[in-house]
Write an enzyme that holds these catalytic residues in place. Structure first.
Site, mmCIF file in Angstrom:
data_model
loop_
_atom_site.group_PDB
_atom_site.id
_atom_site.type_symbol
_atom_site.label_atom_id
_atom_site.label_comp_id
_atom_site.label_asym_id
_atom_site.label_seq_id
_atom_site.Cartn_x
_atom_site.Cartn_y
_atom_site.Cartn_z
ATOM 1 N N GLU A 35 -3.374 -82.646 46.746
ATOM 2 C CA GLU A 35 -3.679 -81.728 47.845
ATOM 3 C C GLU A 35 -2.819 -80.468 47.780
ATOM 4 O O GLU A 35 -3.296 -79.376 48.042
ATOM 5 C CB GLU A 35 -3.500 -82.427 49.196
ATOM 6 C CG GLU A 35 -4.537 -83.498 49.466
ATOM 7 C CD GLU A 35 -5.964 -82.983 49.388
ATOM 8 O OE1 GLU A 35 -6.201 -81.814 49.738
ATOM 9 O OE2 GLU A 35 -6.853 -83.744 48.947
ATOM 10 N N GLN A 40 -5.063 -73.123 47.218
ATOM 11 C CA GLN A 40 -5.131 -71.808 46.555
ATOM 12 C C GLN A 40 -5.408 -71.905 45.054
ATOM 13 O O GLN A 40 -5.079 -70.984 44.319
ATOM 14 C CB GLN A 40 -3.812 -71.018 46.725
ATOM 15 C CG GLN A 40 -3.129 -71.171 48.013
ATOM 16 C CD GLN A 40 -3.568 -70.113 48.998
ATOM 17 O OE1 GLN A 40 -4.406 -69.265 48.686
ATOM 18 N NE2 GLN A 40 -3.037 -70.146 50.197
ATOM 19 N N THR A 41 -5.937 -73.032 44.587
ATOM 20 C CA THR A 41 -6.142 -73.193 43.138
ATOM 21 C C THR A 41 -7.530 -73.766 42.878
ATOM 22 O O THR A 41 -7.968 -74.653 43.596
ATOM 23 C CB THR A 41 -5.089 -74.187 42.572
ATOM 24 O OG1 THR A 41 -3.800 -73.740 42.969
ATOM 25 C CG2 THR A 41 -5.143 -74.290 41.074
ATOM 26 N N LEU A 78 0.917 -71.816 38.321
ATOM 27 C CA LEU A 78 0.094 -72.166 39.489
ATOM 28 C C LEU A 78 0.292 -71.172 40.632
ATOM 29 O O LEU A 78 -0.544 -71.055 41.512
ATOM 30 C CB LEU A 78 0.474 -73.559 40.006
ATOM 31 C CG LEU A 78 -0.350 -74.738 39.525
ATOM 32 C CD1 LEU A 78 0.179 -76.021 40.095
ATOM 33 C CD2 LEU A 78 -1.822 -74.583 39.923
ATOM 34 N N TYR A 80 2.411 -69.410 44.013
ATOM 35 C CA TYR A 80 2.837 -69.925 45.330
ATOM 36 C C TYR A 80 3.919 -71.002 45.154
ATOM 37 O O TYR A 80 3.725 -72.170 45.473
ATOM 38 C CB TYR A 80 1.642 -70.489 46.118
ATOM 39 C CG TYR A 80 0.531 -69.499 46.286
ATOM 40 C CD1 TYR A 80 0.589 -68.531 47.286
ATOM 41 C CD2 TYR A 80 -0.568 -69.507 45.433
ATOM 42 C CE1 TYR A 80 -0.423 -67.586 47.425
ATOM 43 C CE2 TYR A 80 -1.579 -68.561 45.563
ATOM 44 C CZ TYR A 80 -1.493 -67.615 46.553
ATOM 45 O OH TYR A 80 -2.486 -66.684 46.692
ATOM 46 N N TYR A 118 -3.868 -79.961 57.780
ATOM 47 C CA TYR A 118 -4.905 -80.279 56.795
ATOM 48 C C TYR A 118 -4.408 -81.339 55.793
ATOM 49 O O TYR A 118 -5.068 -82.358 55.574
ATOM 50 C CB TYR A 118 -5.367 -79.017 56.023
ATOM 51 C CG TYR A 118 -6.105 -79.420 54.783
ATOM 52 C CD1 TYR A 118 -7.412 -79.886 54.865
ATOM 53 C CD2 TYR A 118 -5.468 -79.458 53.541
ATOM 54 C CE1 TYR A 118 -8.083 -80.355 53.749
ATOM 55 C CE2 TYR A 118 -6.133 -79.934 52.418
ATOM 56 C CZ TYR A 118 -7.441 -80.376 52.533
ATOM 57 O OH TYR A 118 -8.085 -80.857 51.428
ATOM 58 N N ASP A 136 -10.320 -77.862 55.695
ATOM 59 C CA ASP A 136 -9.831 -76.745 54.861
ATOM 60 C C ASP A 136 -10.838 -75.583 54.934
ATOM 61 O O ASP A 136 -11.754 -75.589 55.767
ATOM 62 C CB ASP A 136 -9.622 -77.225 53.419
ATOM 63 C CG ASP A 136 -10.943 -77.408 52.688
ATOM 64 O OD1 ASP A 136 -11.982 -77.525 53.367
ATOM 65 O OD2 ASP A 136 -10.935 -77.426 51.451
ATOM 66 N N CYS A 190 -22.630 -74.972 49.830
ATOM 67 C CA CYS A 190 -22.361 -73.946 50.852
ATOM 68 C C CYS A 190 -21.171 -73.104 50.397
ATOM 69 O O CYS A 190 -20.109 -73.088 51.013
ATOM 70 C CB CYS A 190 -22.090 -74.616 52.202
ATOM 71 S SG CYS A 190 -22.235 -73.443 53.564
ATOM 72 N N CYS A 197 -28.814 -72.247 49.625
ATOM 73 C CA CYS A 197 -29.574 -72.685 50.804
ATOM 74 C C CYS A 197 -30.906 -73.339 50.412
ATOM 75 O O CYS A 197 -31.395 -74.218 51.125
ATOM 76 C CB CYS A 197 -29.817 -71.506 51.732
ATOM 77 S SG CYS A 197 -28.287 -70.712 52.242
ATOM 78 N N CYS A 200 -30.369 -76.960 50.084
ATOM 79 C CA CYS A 200 -29.428 -77.523 51.058
ATOM 80 C C CYS A 200 -30.126 -78.464 52.056
ATOM 81 O O CYS A 200 -31.133 -78.092 52.667
ATOM 82 C CB CYS A 200 -28.762 -76.388 51.824
ATOM 83 S SG CYS A 200 -27.674 -76.993 53.108
ATOM 84 N N CYS A 206 -29.465 -75.304 60.052
ATOM 85 C CA CYS A 206 -28.319 -74.400 59.856
ATOM 86 C C CYS A 206 -28.552 -73.082 60.597
ATOM 87 O O CYS A 206 -29.505 -72.350 60.323
ATOM 88 C CB CYS A 206 -28.123 -74.132 58.364
ATOM 89 S SG CYS A 206 -26.854 -72.914 58.051
HETATM 90 FE FE1 SF4 Z 1 -24.667 -73.451 53.867
HETATM 91 FE FE2 SF4 Z 1 -26.499 -73.330 55.768
HETATM 92 FE FE3 SF4 Z 1 -27.077 -72.405 53.378
HETATM 93 FE FE4 SF4 Z 1 -26.826 -74.979 53.756
HETATM 94 S S1 SF4 Z 1 -28.368 -73.669 54.623
HETATM 95 S S2 SF4 Z 1 -25.962 -73.819 52.089
HETATM 96 S S3 SF4 Z 1 -25.223 -75.078 55.290
HETATM 97 S S4 SF4 Z 1 -25.530 -71.612 54.760
#
Ligand code: SF4
Length: 359
Positions: A35, A40-41, A78, A80, A118, A136, A190, A197, A200, A206
């Site tokens: 973690e 940042q990587t 790396l 940081y 987190y 995150d 996403c 999308c 998705c 969404c």
């Molecule tokens: Fe992300 Fe919404 Fe697109 Fe799915 S539909 S990838 S949740 S923006």
């Protein structure tokens, strides 16, 4: 939607999980390392470091007992570096205060140095199966888009709201799988730019997709302007026989600034990048090298490094000196050029060393 969120996500994950060496890892020390390294990587880059790290320090007491220079050397590249110093400090705390055993309660984990909400949630869920959602940047982006959140996701208010929402959505029976699925979904579908999308499973529900706002959400507060810094490094070799020629002067950064406890060449910072002709007339140059006679061999191109709050430009001047020990400024030391690989250098210095073919 909230009810079905976890079902849709885990359905997607079953078909699309990534094959990474650390998926399914339950050893809290390894989960913690992973973690911290992945902050940042990029995952591919981080995985390589993770595997090297656990090979070198397979148990927490070995990390705790290591010298800080050795830990920084492992971390080299790396960035940081506070993460590496905190990792080392926390390993010592666990060795000394917890008998070498990683604490198992969320609140105890959160109290450790360098571990925020987190990371504490991730360790609690992945290592101990506790019902904590790890929110995150991926999770913030996914939830801001699907639920149409208009608060800037990097504001403290939004962070709280997102954490509460993620905690409600969490599959309490499978917290580790749920958290990993969110990471993978954020990295693979996403995505920050050009989310997929079309494929998705959340498309129908969404908010961002339905309202053509996928390139608008999540909103973010503007980051303050970066501080610009101009560094001039002096790579000084001896002039004498081969032995002297192969020596070089270096310096450990102990001041309260970036790159604490890392190594560099003698450095002068100015308000802009100067040529050797100009820098060697400055008061800082005269102060650093007194009246030592240094002969310029070459002047590098300008190197760049972007840090979170600073933008660094640097030039390297390759110089020859009559007598290395005499010109060596206080706090610095002469070392063999071949031994440079033993020291941890900031990225911009490492890059110049590669260019000079020292590495
Ligand atoms: Fe992300 Fe919404 Fe697109 Fe799915 S539909 S990838 S949740 S923006």
């Amino acid at each position: 939607m909230r009810k079905n969120f976890s079902r849709i996500l885990l359905g997607w994950y079953t078909e699309n999980k990534r094959n990474l060496s650390f998926i399914g890892e339950k050893n809290p020390y390894y989960v913690w390392l992973r973690e911290i390294i992945l902050q940042q990587t990029r995952v591919e880059h981080g995985e390589e470091y993770y595997l090297r790290f656990i090979k070198k320090f397979p148990a927490i007491h070995l990390l705790a007992n290591a010298k800080e220079d050795a830990v920084l050397k492992m971390w080299e590249g790396l960035g940081y570096y506070t993460r590496a110093r905190n990792l080392h400090a926390t390993a010592k705390i666990i060795r000394d205060q917890y008998n070498g055993k990683f604490p198992e309660k969320y609140d105890d984990i959160l109290r450790l140095k360098g571990i925020g909400p987190y990371t504490a949630a991730a360790i609690a869920a992945y290592a101990f199966g506790l019902p904590y959602a790890a929110a995150d940047a991926n999770v913030k982006r996914i939830l801001a888009r699907i639920f149409g959140m208009r608060d800037p996701v990097n504001s403290p208010e939004a962070e709280k709201k997102i954490l509460v929402l993620a905690q409600k959505l969490l599959d309490k029976n499978n917290p580790a799988v749920f958290n990993q699925a969110m990471m993978d979904f954020g990295a693979g579908v996403c995505k920050p730019v050009n989310p997929l999308c079309d494929v998705c499973p959340f498309q129908n529900v969404c908010y961002a997709f339905q309202n053509d706002l996928t390139d608008v959400l999540p909103l973010k507060l503007k980051q303050p302007k970066k501080k610009k810094r101009y560094f001039h490094f002096f790579v000084i070799h001896g002039r004498g026989g081969n032995k002297e020629k192969n020596t070089v002067i270096i310096h450990k950064r102990t001041m309260k600034d970036i790159w604490i406890n890392m190594f560099q060449f003698p450095l002068i910072e100015e308000k802009r990048i100067l040529s050797f002709q100009n820098i060697h007339k400055t008061a800082a140059y005269k102060q650093l090298f007194k009246k030592s006679k240094l002969i310029l061999q070459s002047e590098s191109k300008i190197f760049y490094q972007e840090l979170t709050h600073q933008s660094i430009k640097a030039k390297f001047f390759l110089l020859e000196a009559e007598k290395m020990d005499i010109i060596c400024p206080p706090g610095m030391f002469v070392t063999d050029q071949k031994k440079l690989t033993n020291y941890a250098f900031p990225g911009i210095v490492r890059e110049s060393l590669k260019e000079l073919q020292y590495f």
